[in-house]
Design a protein around this motif. Structure first.
Motif, PDB file in Angstrom:
ATOM      1  N   VAL A  38      17.828  24.619 -10.277  1.00 51.01           N
ATOM      2  CA  VAL A  38      19.163  25.208 -10.148  1.00 51.01           C
ATOM      3  C   VAL A  38      20.222  24.309 -10.793  1.00 51.01           C
ATOM      4  O   VAL A  38      21.158  24.800 -11.428  1.00 51.01           O
ATOM      5  CB  VAL A  38      19.503  25.456  -8.656  1.00 51.01           C
ATOM      6  CG1 VAL A  38      20.972  25.774  -8.467  1.00 51.01           C
ATOM      7  CG2 VAL A  38      18.631  26.560  -8.097  1.00 51.01           C
ATOM      8  N   LEU A  39      20.086  23.003 -10.655  1.00 52.43           N
ATOM      9  CA  LEU A  39      21.151  22.083 -11.055  1.00 52.43           C
ATOM     10  C   LEU A  39      21.032  21.528 -12.470  1.00 52.43           C
ATOM     11  O   LEU A  39      22.023  21.089 -13.042  1.00 52.43           O
ATOM     12  CB  LEU A  39      21.220  20.914 -10.074  1.00 52.43           C
ATOM     13  CG  LEU A  39      21.611  21.271  -8.646  1.00 52.43           C
ATOM     14  CD1 LEU A  39      21.408  20.075  -7.722  1.00 52.43           C
ATOM     15  CD2 LEU A  39      23.051  21.744  -8.603  1.00 52.43           C
ATOM     16  N   HIS A  40      19.847  21.549 -13.070  1.00 54.01           N
ATOM     17  CA  HIS A  40      19.702  20.806 -14.329  1.00 54.01           C
ATOM     18  C   HIS A  40      20.459  21.411 -15.507  1.00 54.01           C
ATOM     19  O   HIS A  40      20.872  20.691 -16.402  1.00 54.01           O
ATOM     20  CB  HIS A  40      18.229  20.556 -14.670  1.00 54.01           C
ATOM     21  CG  HIS A  40      17.547  21.621 -15.437  1.00 54.01           C
ATOM     22  ND1 HIS A  40      17.041  22.730 -14.844  1.00 54.01           N
ATOM     23  CD2 HIS A  40      17.307  21.731 -16.766  1.00 54.01           C
ATOM     24  CE1 HIS A  40      16.493  23.495 -15.769  1.00 54.01           C
ATOM     25  NE2 HIS A  40      16.650  22.924 -16.937  1.00 54.01           N
ATOM     26  N   ASP A  41      20.709  22.697 -15.525  1.00 51.57           N
ATOM     27  CA  ASP A  41      21.443  23.305 -16.641  1.00 51.57           C
ATOM     28  C   ASP A  41      22.955  23.234 -16.476  1.00 51.57           C
ATOM     29  O   ASP A  41      23.686  23.392 -17.450  1.00 51.57           O
ATOM     30  CB  ASP A  41      21.045  24.782 -16.811  1.00 51.57           C
ATOM     31  CG  ASP A  41      19.687  24.923 -17.477  1.00 51.57           C
ATOM     32  OD1 ASP A  41      19.278  23.983 -18.193  1.00 51.57           O
ATOM     33  OD2 ASP A  41      19.044  25.960 -17.269  1.00 51.57           O
ATOM     34  N   CYS A  42      23.431  23.024 -15.261  1.00 49.40           N
ATOM     35  CA  CYS A  42      24.877  23.104 -15.028  1.00 49.40           C
ATOM     36  C   CYS A  42      25.503  21.770 -14.639  1.00 49.40           C
ATOM     37  O   CYS A  42      26.663  21.721 -14.252  1.00 49.40           O
ATOM     38  CB  CYS A  42      25.171  24.161 -13.963  1.00 49.40           C
ATOM     39  SG  CYS A  42      24.445  23.795 -12.361  1.00 49.40           S
ATOM     40  N   SER A  43      24.755  20.675 -14.734  1.00 43.99           N
ATOM     41  CA  SER A  43      25.298  19.377 -14.351  1.00 43.99           C
ATOM     42  C   SER A  43      24.575  18.272 -15.114  1.00 43.99           C
ATOM     43  O   SER A  43      23.568  18.519 -15.783  1.00 43.99           O
ATOM     44  CB  SER A  43      25.118  19.156 -12.850  1.00 43.99           C
ATOM     45  OG  SER A  43      23.745  19.037 -12.528  1.00 43.99           O
ATOM     46  N   GLU A  44      25.100  17.063 -14.982  1.00 50.93           N
ATOM     47  CA  GLU A  44      24.387  15.885 -15.487  1.00 50.93           C
ATOM     48  C   GLU A  44      23.509  15.427 -14.323  1.00 50.93           C
ATOM     49  O   GLU A  44      23.982  14.785 -13.385  1.00 50.93           O
ATOM     50  CB  GLU A  44      25.377  14.797 -15.884  1.00 50.93           C
ATOM     51  CG  GLU A  44      24.718  13.565 -16.439  1.00 50.93           C
ATOM     52  CD  GLU A  44      25.706  12.444 -16.713  1.00 50.93           C
ATOM     53  OE1 GLU A  44      25.308  11.275 -16.519  1.00 50.93           O
ATOM     54  OE2 GLU A  44      26.864  12.729 -17.087  1.00 50.93           O
ATOM     55  N   LEU A  45      22.251  15.802 -14.350  1.00 44.59           N
ATOM     56  CA  LEU A  45      21.365  15.646 -13.197  1.00 44.59           C
ATOM     57  C   LEU A  45      20.558  14.359 -13.260  1.00 44.59           C
ATOM     58  O   LEU A  45      19.992  14.015 -14.289  1.00 44.59           O
ATOM     59  CB  LEU A  45      20.422  16.841 -13.100  1.00 44.59           C
ATOM     60  CG  LEU A  45      19.492  16.869 -11.889  1.00 44.59           C
ATOM     61  CD1 LEU A  45      20.289  16.930 -10.589  1.00 44.59           C
ATOM     62  CD2 LEU A  45      18.540  18.045 -11.982  1.00 44.59           C
ATOM     63  N   HIS A  46      20.506  13.688 -12.109  1.00 44.66           N
ATOM     64  CA  HIS A  46      19.678  12.501 -11.906  1.00 44.66           C
ATOM     65  C   HIS A  46      18.853  12.771 -10.651  1.00 44.66           C
ATOM     66  O   HIS A  46      19.345  13.369  -9.697  1.00 44.66           O
ATOM     67  CB  HIS A  46      20.544  11.260 -11.681  1.00 44.66           C
ATOM     68  CG  HIS A  46      21.459  10.958 -12.819  1.00 44.66           C
ATOM     69  ND1 HIS A  46      21.241   9.927 -13.691  1.00 44.66           N
ATOM     70  CD2 HIS A  46      22.593  11.575 -13.238  1.00 44.66           C
ATOM     71  CE1 HIS A  46      22.198   9.909 -14.590  1.00 44.66           C
ATOM     72  NE2 HIS A  46      23.036  10.904 -14.332  1.00 44.66           N
ATOM     73  N   VAL A  47      17.609  12.299 -10.644  1.00 48.94           N
ATOM     74  CA  VAL A  47      16.737  12.508  -9.490  1.00 48.94           C
ATOM     75  C   VAL A  47      16.099  11.184  -9.118  1.00 48.94           C
ATOM     76  O   VAL A  47      15.629  10.443  -9.975  1.00 48.94           O
ATOM     77  CB  VAL A  47      15.637  13.561  -9.794  1.00 48.94           C
ATOM     78  CG1 VAL A  47      14.706  13.719  -8.607  1.00 48.94           C
ATOM     79  CG2 VAL A  47      16.259  14.890 -10.175  1.00 48.94           C
ATOM     80  N   SER A  48      16.098  10.902  -7.813  1.00 44.76           N
ATOM     81  CA  SER A  48      15.443   9.714  -7.314  1.00 44.76           C
ATOM     82  C   SER A  48      14.394  10.145  -6.304  1.00 44.76           C
ATOM     83  O   SER A  48      14.683  10.890  -5.372  1.00 44.76           O
ATOM     84  CB  SER A  48      16.459   8.786  -6.646  1.00 44.76           C
ATOM     85  OG  SER A  48      15.808   7.599  -6.250  1.00 44.76           O
ATOM     86  N   GLY A  49      13.171   9.699  -6.520  1.00 39.29           N
ATOM     87  CA  GLY A  49      12.073  10.039  -5.621  1.00 39.29           C
ATOM     88  C   GLY A  49      10.798   9.381  -6.109  1.00 39.29           C
ATOM     89  O   GLY A  49      10.811   8.627  -7.088  1.00 39.29           O
ATOM     90  N   TYR A  50       9.713   9.678  -5.451  1.00 37.66           N
ATOM     91  CA  TYR A  50       8.420   9.147  -5.872  1.00 37.66           C
ATOM     92  C   TYR A  50       7.874   9.988  -7.023  1.00 37.66           C
ATOM     93  O   TYR A  50       8.038  11.209  -7.045  1.00 37.66           O
ATOM     94  CB  TYR A  50       7.423   9.170  -4.703  1.00 37.66           C
ATOM     95  CG  TYR A  50       7.889   8.356  -3.525  1.00 37.66           C
ATOM     96  CD1 TYR A  50       8.029   6.980  -3.625  1.00 37.66           C
ATOM     97  CD2 TYR A  50       8.229   8.968  -2.329  1.00 37.66           C
ATOM     98  CE1 TYR A  50       8.488   6.227  -2.552  1.00 37.66           C
ATOM     99  CE2 TYR A  50       8.677   8.222  -1.250  1.00 37.66           C
ATOM    100  CZ  TYR A  50       8.800   6.856  -1.371  1.00 37.66           C
ATOM    101  OH  TYR A  50       9.257   6.131  -0.315  1.00 37.66           O
ATOM    102  N   ASN A  51       7.259   9.325  -7.971  1.00 38.35           N
ATOM    103  CA  ASN A  51       6.587   9.986  -9.096  1.00 38.35           C
ATOM    104  C   ASN A  51       7.516  10.866  -9.927  1.00 38.35           C
ATOM    105  O   ASN A  51       7.109  11.914 -10.398  1.00 38.35           O
ATOM    106  CB  ASN A  51       5.396  10.819  -8.594  1.00 38.35           C
ATOM    107  CG  ASN A  51       4.369   9.967  -7.906  1.00 38.35           C
ATOM    108  OD1 ASN A  51       4.025   8.887  -8.387  1.00 38.35           O
ATOM    109  ND2 ASN A  51       3.894  10.415  -6.762  1.00 38.35           N
ATOM    110  N   CYS A  52       8.752  10.441 -10.111  1.00 42.54           N
ATOM    111  CA  CYS A  52       9.653  11.237 -10.938  1.00 42.54           C
ATOM    112  C   CYS A  52       9.644  10.762 -12.382  1.00 42.54           C
ATOM    113  O   CYS A  52      10.188  11.430 -13.251  1.00 42.54           O
ATOM    114  CB  CYS A  52      11.072  11.259 -10.385  1.00 42.54           C
ATOM    115  SG  CYS A  52      11.926   9.679 -10.431  1.00 42.54           S
TER     116      CYS A  52
END
Length: 163
Positions: A38-52
């Protein structure tokens, strides 16, 4: 942030910088995958988690687990309601992750569960908003076991009250 357009924008008119913060495997967690889609096309997206690491549709801030203190010490901290110590000292990798997140200035941190809220609260900048995806959290969801009643539930309730 303006939520009524095709792109999320911050107060300066730029695409909103959003962090999805999760303590799960990013590649297999259905909620995180939906949030990313949902968020990757409309924002500058960063993700923090395991195995990303290895994902190319967003910037990654991988979590690397450290060595945990002995189980008995973790249980004693919980039993004596040392909630802050339980959170920060029982998960030593959080301090390094906190520093990496603080290097960025996010407009929004989406905490993917109650466990992420203290980290999000400490990492946020002056203008950062925090959104909690509490899933289907209910106080007794962990069951009536002695362990959950004495050790886990008080920690969860403290986090939700404090933050």
């Amino acid at each position: 942030m303006d939520l009524n357009s095709d792109s999320l924008v911050n107060s300066e008119g730029n695409r909103a910088k959003i962090l999805v913060l999760s303590f799960t495997d990013v590649r297999t967690d259905p909620r995180v995958l939906k949030q990313v889609s949902v968020l990757h096309d409309c924002s500058e997206l960063h993700v923090s988690g395991y195995n990303c690491d290895g994902e190319s549709s967003f910037s990654q801030i991988p979590i690397e687990k450290g060595e945990l203190p002995p189980r008995a010490l973790r249980a004693l901290r919980r039993l004596f309601r040392m909630h802050s110590a339980v959170y920060w000292m029982n998960q030593p990798y959080l301090m390094g992750l906190l520093q990496r997140i603080q290097e960025e200035e996010f407009d929004l941190i989406l905490a993917n569960d109650w466990e992420c809220v203290p980290l999000a609260a400490h990492a946020r900048g002056r203008k950062t908003k925090i959104f909690l995806d509490a899933h289907e959290y209910v106080v007794d969801q962990m069951g009536p076991s002695i362990k959950n009643t004495l050790l886990v539930r008080p920690q969860v309730e403290w986090i939700l009250r404090r933050y």
